[in-house]
Structure formats: structure tokens, C-alpha cells
Write an enzyme that holds these catalytic residues in place. Structure first.
Site, PDB file in Angstrom:
ATOM      1  N   ASP A 204       0.852  -1.179   0.000  1.00  0.00           N
ATOM      2  CA  ASP A 204       0.000   0.000   0.000  1.00  0.00           C
ATOM      3  C   ASP A 204       0.892   1.234   0.000  1.00  0.00           C
ATOM      4  O   ASP A 204       2.117   1.113  -0.023  1.00  0.00           O
ATOM      5  CB  ASP A 204      -0.932   0.005   1.223  1.00  0.00           C
ATOM      6  CG  ASP A 204      -0.175   0.166   2.535  1.00  0.00           C
ATOM      7  OD1 ASP A 204       1.069   0.259   2.524  1.00  0.00           O
ATOM      8  OD2 ASP A 204      -0.836   0.211   3.587  1.00  0.00           O
ATOM      9  N   ASP A 206       1.412   4.762   2.275  1.00  0.00           N
ATOM     10  CA  ASP A 206       1.019   5.382   3.541  1.00  0.00           C
ATOM     11  C   ASP A 206       1.449   6.845   3.582  1.00  0.00           C
ATOM     12  O   ASP A 206       2.581   7.166   3.226  1.00  0.00           O
ATOM     13  CB  ASP A 206       1.701   4.657   4.722  1.00  0.00           C
ATOM     14  CG  ASP A 206       1.524   3.146   4.665  1.00  0.00           C
ATOM     15  OD1 ASP A 206       0.408   2.674   4.921  1.00  0.00           O
ATOM     16  OD2 ASP A 206       2.499   2.438   4.338  1.00  0.00           O
ATOM     17  N   ASP A 313      -3.298   4.549   2.651  1.00  0.00           N
ATOM     18  CA  ASP A 313      -3.653   4.919   4.026  1.00  0.00           C
ATOM     19  C   ASP A 313      -3.258   6.360   4.272  1.00  0.00           C
ATOM     20  O   ASP A 313      -2.124   6.750   4.018  1.00  0.00           O
ATOM     21  CB  ASP A 313      -2.894   4.046   5.040  1.00  0.00           C
ATOM     22  CG  ASP A 313      -3.611   2.744   5.332  1.00  0.00           C
ATOM     23  OD1 ASP A 313      -4.682   2.501   4.737  1.00  0.00           O
ATOM     24  OD2 ASP A 313      -3.105   1.971   6.157  1.00  0.00           O
TER      25      ASP A 313
HETATM   26  P1  DGT Z   1       4.136  -2.628   3.018  1.00  0.00           P
HETATM   27  O1  DGT Z   1       3.066  -1.605   2.935  1.00  0.00           O
HETATM   28  O2  DGT Z   1       3.608  -3.999   3.161  1.00  0.00           O
HETATM   29  O3  DGT Z   1       5.124  -2.499   1.912  1.00  0.00           O
HETATM   30  O4  DGT Z   1       4.991  -2.388   4.356  1.00  0.00           O
HETATM   31  P2  DGT Z   1       4.841  -1.243   5.423  1.00  0.00           P
HETATM   32  O5  DGT Z   1       6.004  -1.298   6.317  1.00  0.00           O
HETATM   33  O6  DGT Z   1       4.535   0.060   4.754  1.00  0.00           O
HETATM   34  O7  DGT Z   1       3.629  -1.723   6.301  1.00  0.00           O
HETATM   35  P3  DGT Z   1       2.169  -1.080   6.498  1.00  0.00           P
HETATM   36  O8  DGT Z   1       1.748  -0.313   5.310  1.00  0.00           O
HETATM   37  O9  DGT Z   1       1.268  -2.179   6.958  1.00  0.00           O
HETATM   38  O10 DGT Z   1       2.317  -0.099   7.716  1.00  0.00           O
HETATM   39  C1  DGT Z   1       3.143   1.030   7.674  1.00  0.00           C
HETATM   40  C2  DGT Z   1       3.716   1.279   9.012  1.00  0.00           C
HETATM   41  O11 DGT Z   1       2.782   1.919   9.847  1.00  0.00           O
HETATM   42  C3  DGT Z   1       4.074  -0.004   9.677  1.00  0.00           C
HETATM   43  O12 DGT Z   1       5.411  -0.274   9.444  1.00  0.00           O
HETATM   44  C4  DGT Z   1       3.727   0.210  11.124  1.00  0.00           C
HETATM   45  C5  DGT Z   1       2.738   1.286  11.102  1.00  0.00           C
HETATM   46  N1  DGT Z   1       1.335   0.902  11.346  1.00  0.00           N
HETATM   47  C6  DGT Z   1       0.580   0.042  10.683  1.00  0.00           C
HETATM   48  N2  DGT Z   1      -0.657  -0.001  11.179  1.00  0.00           N
HETATM   49  C7  DGT Z   1      -0.676   0.883  12.191  1.00  0.00           C
HETATM   50  C8  DGT Z   1      -1.673   1.335  13.101  1.00  0.00           C
HETATM   51  O13 DGT Z   1      -2.824   0.905  13.103  1.00  0.00           O
HETATM   52  N3  DGT Z   1      -1.295   2.306  13.976  1.00  0.00           N
HETATM   53  C9  DGT Z   1      -0.032   2.816  13.994  1.00  0.00           C
HETATM   54  N4  DGT Z   1       0.282   3.759  14.849  1.00  0.00           N
HETATM   55  N5  DGT Z   1       0.910   2.405  13.171  1.00  0.00           N
HETATM   56  C10 DGT Z   1       0.592   1.460  12.289  1.00  0.00           C
HETATM   57 MG    MG Z   2       2.771   0.367   3.624  1.00  0.00          MG
END
Ligand code: DGT
Ligand code: MG
Length: 389
Positions: A204, A206, A313
Site C-alpha cells: 500500500d 502510507d 492509508d
Molecule cells: P508494506 O506496505 O507492506 O510495503 O509495508 P509497510 O512497512 O509500509 O507496512 P504497512 O503499510 O502495513 O504499515 C506502515 C507502518 O505503519 C508499519 O510499518 C507500522 C505502522 N502501522 C501500521 N498499522 C498501524 C496502526 O494501526 N497504527 C499505527 N500507529 N501504526 C501502524
Molecule cells: Mg505500507
């Protein structure tokens, strides 16, 4: 003294937030296996076991070279008996029977497919699995009751399964910036998550949004989503009050302005022509290819329709919490988890995406930058590109 190329020569710290973990490392042949077991434990609602495998994998990601023998692991933390058994088998036989049978198992594959649907968590996927359902097609075929998010998840399943590229993220950044500045000039927008850590693809995109004048960000999210909706750029959106703190951060009491923290889960309608246009200017030709050329055509071919669906997001934070929100939304998930564990266990503090509370002094510690937060926590500053724990 050991030669410097020897993994056991380095002093490995035990919390992931004490270490530098680059995106590209030398041990994917081991970490991918351990992460399968972690994932499987998560599917079986065994969080402790899931985290244990993830921590073990993370230690191997931080090593300066490839693991060649069990001897290399002698001084490393977080490697439990089970992880060591798996590593040993892979080093000796090239693969682990447990990992391979997990990967092939009907339950693992079905849970992966079902939790891969936007809006579907482990509980729901597990219930469906026990009712005999295995895939999004099974849900449609049997006419399952789906909420609005899940309906969108099924509808755009193929698109949402495809990784989002950096160029696509950049095009979406431009759109979000335009939307935000149209409704609130002077607002600041930051790309978060995996892309901030230097990933080339993600599941996604963010964003974190704030305004330097505290209070200006109030009521911002509906204005942004209305603007996007009017332009026909949203396929789905749901804005929620952030309930993260209550759910995961235990004793930290939110300061008064906490309830302004809003999050929007959305699905963008991204024009593929805009992506092609941008990639011509920003990326070398080989980066334009997404590897999708050899894939089975999906039901709704985005090349033909001229657009694809992308998960986005959006988070709005008051300026005073921006540093905490930035740290909290950069990830990786394990890095975040370890930061909070470090704060609690080693410093008697409570860290969230909103604040840092010091239980000894009974006060909230203010911070304008991520660097200040690391300093409060007594940690060396780790830049986003090395938080890929
Ligand atoms: P991806 O999108 O799969 O390539 O990997 P990320 O690291 O972007 O993971 P993602 O999009 O699920 O979440 C982005 C970051 O935001 C994650 O590393 C931790 C944080 N995060 C995720 N969900 C929540 C939440 O509900 N609350 C807070 N405070 N942080 C969150
Ligand atoms: Mg992400």
C-alpha cells in the site's frame, strides 16, 4: 580475534531497534523460511510464536554476510531452538521439511489467500477456512455476507495483490499533495511506511499529514476525501478515529488532543497513463517494467481499462505529535514493536504514535524530531532506511 567477515565476530544487540537493518541483506534464504513459520503461527493465532520467528529472522537480516554454518550463529541473540533447527536443516539440506510442508499446506495457502483480501483478518479467514472456503472466488460463489470493506477487497482483489511500485507511489503522492493543498494550504505531507524505508515496492502507500499551526489539521480528513471523491479518484474509503492507542499501547493515557488523530483506509483509482508518464521522467527504462508482463491476465485488466486499484492509508496528526507519528508510521512493524518493548522493559517509558510517557518522572516527553525520541530512549538514531527489521 575473528576475521571481520565472520558473522559471529560482531556484537549483535538483542532489540531490533538497537540495530541497523538494511533493506537488502545476505540471508533471505533463511529469513524467508523463518517468516513462513511466523506467518503460519499468526494464522493459528499464536502471537508469541509468530514474534519469536520474526525476531530470529530479523537478527539474520542484520548480519554483514551470509550464514555458512551453525558456528556463525554462536553469539547471536533471539535464535530459539526451533529457529536453530530450521536453519540447520536449510544449511545442511538446502531446505526445511517443516517450512516446505507448511508452505504447501491447504490451510496456509487458503489463509494467505483469504487474509490477502482487504478487510479480512485472521479470525474471519479462519472461520471461512473451517467452513470449507479457500479463496475469494469461493466467497462469491457461496454468497458470503461481506461488509463494505470486504466487498471492495473482493472486487479489486487482483489489483490489490499486485505490488505497488515506487513510481506509482510517487504519482499518488502528487495527487494527495494536490488534494491536501487544495483544502488546506500550508499543510505538510510525508510518505511513510515501507517507501520511506527505501522499499521499491509495497502493499500500500502510507501518508502522514499535518499543519504547522496546531489545530488547523482538525476536520481535515473529510475535506481531503471529499476533494478526492469529487475528482473520481476514490474507489473506497473509510475514515476512523485512531483506536490504535487503546488497542496496543497499554498504559499510556492519551493527552487531550489525542482524539483528533484520524486515519483513512482507502482504495485509489490510479490512471495507468499517469504512471507511464511519470516513469518516463523519473525512472530508468528497466524500472518501468513491473514484472507484470508475464503474469496471467487478471479478470479486470488494468492495461485495458486504463486504471488500477491501489491501497492508500492517510493519517492526520496534530503538529505536536508529528515526530511520534512519523516514527510510528515508518515501520517496519517489528522495528515498531521492538521500540515499544525497549521503552517499556528497559526505560520504564511508554511509547506510542502519539507520545512518549516517562513513568518514573510521571510526564510526557515532548519531541519535534525522531532524533529527539531516540535520544530520550537512550538509543542510537537509526535512519528509516535501516529500520527494515
Ligand atoms: P508494506 O506496505 O507492506 O510495503 O509495508 P509497510 O512497512 O509500509 O507496512 P504497512 O503499510 O502495513 O504499515 C506502515 C507502518 O505503519 C508499519 O510499518 C507500522 C505502522 N502501522 C501500521 N498499522 C498501524 C496502526 O494501526 N497504527 C499505527 N500507529 N501504526 C501502524
Ligand atoms: Mg505500507
Amino acid at each position: 580475534p575473528k576475521p571481520s567477515g565472520d558473522p559471529s565476530a560482531m556484537q549483535m544487540k538483542s532489540y531490533a531497534c538497537q540495530r541497523r537493518t538494511p533493506l537488502k541483506h545476505h540471508n533471505s534464504f533463511l529469513t524467508e523460511a523463518l517468516e513462513i513459520l511466523s506467518q503460519n503461527a499468526e494464522y493459528n493465532d499464536n502471537e508469541g510464536r509468530s514474534v519469536a520467528f520474526r525476531r530470529a529472522a530479523s537478527v539474520l537480516k542484520a548480519l554483514p554476510c551470509r550464514v555458512k554454518s551453525m558456528e556463525d550463529l554462536r553469539c547471536l541473540p533471539c535464535l530459539g531452538d526451533h529457529s536453530q533447527r530450521v536453519i540447520k536443516e536449510i544449511l545442511e539440506d538446502g531446505s526445511s521439511r517443516e517450512v516446505e510442508s507448511t508452505r504447501q499446506s491447504e490451510q496456509f495457502q487458503a489463509m494467505k489467500a483469504l487474509t490477502g483480501i482487504f478487510g479480512v483478518g485472521v479470525r474471519t479467514a479462519d472461520r471461512w477456512f473451517r467452513e470449507g472456503l479457500r479463496s475469494p472466488d469461493d466467497l462469491i460463489r457461496t454468497g458470503q455476507q461481506l461488509n463494505r470493506a470486504q466487498q471492495a477487497g473482493v472486487q479489486y482483489y487482483n489489483d490489490l495483490q499486485k505490488p505497488v511500485t515506487k513510481v506509482e507511489a510517487d504519482v499518488i503522492s502528487d495527487i494527495v499533495e494536490k488534494a491536501v493543498h487544495s483544502v488546506l494550504p500550508g499543510a505538510e505531507i510525508q510518505l511513510m511506511g515501507g517507501f520511506r524505508r527505501g522499499k521499491e515496492v509495497g502493499h500500500d502507500v502510507d501518508f502522514l499529514i499535518t499543519h504547522p499551526e496546531e489545530g488547523k489539521e482538525e476536520g481535515l480528513m473529510p475535506k481531503i476525501t471529499n476533494w478526492l471523491e469529487e475528482q473520481g479518484l476514490l474507489l473506497y474509503q473509510k475514515t476512523t478515529r485512531n483506536s490504535y492507542l487503546e488497542k496496543m499501547d497499554g498504559p499510556a493515557r492519551p493527552p487531550n488532543n489525542m482524539d483528533r488523530f484520524e486515519r483513512c483506509f482507502s482504495i485509489f483509482k490510479l490512471q495507468t497513463s499517469a504512471v507511464r508518464y511519470k516513469s518516463n521522467f523519473t525512472a530508468p527504462a528497466e524500472d518501468v517494467s513491473t514484472g507484470r508482463e508475464n503474469e496471467k491476465p487478471s479478470e479486470r485488466d488494468s492495461e485495458e481499462s486504463g486504471w488500477r486499484a491501489v491501497r492508500v492509508d492517510l493519517v492526520v496528526s496534530p503538529y505536536s505529535q508529528f515526530a511520534f507519528a512519523t516514527l510510528g508510521w515508518t515501520g517496519s512493524k517489528l522495528f515498531e514493536r521492538e521500540l515499544r518493548r525497549w521503552a517499556g522493559q528497559e526505560k520504564n517509558m511508554s511509547l506510542s504514535s502519539h507520545a512518549l510517557y516517562d513513568s518514573k518522572q510521571n510526564l510526557y516527553l515532548r519531541a519535534k524530531t525522531e532524533e529527539e525520541i531516540f535520544a530520550y530512549l537512550g538509543l542510537e538514531f537509526i535512519p528509516p532506511s535501516e529500520r527494515n527489521a
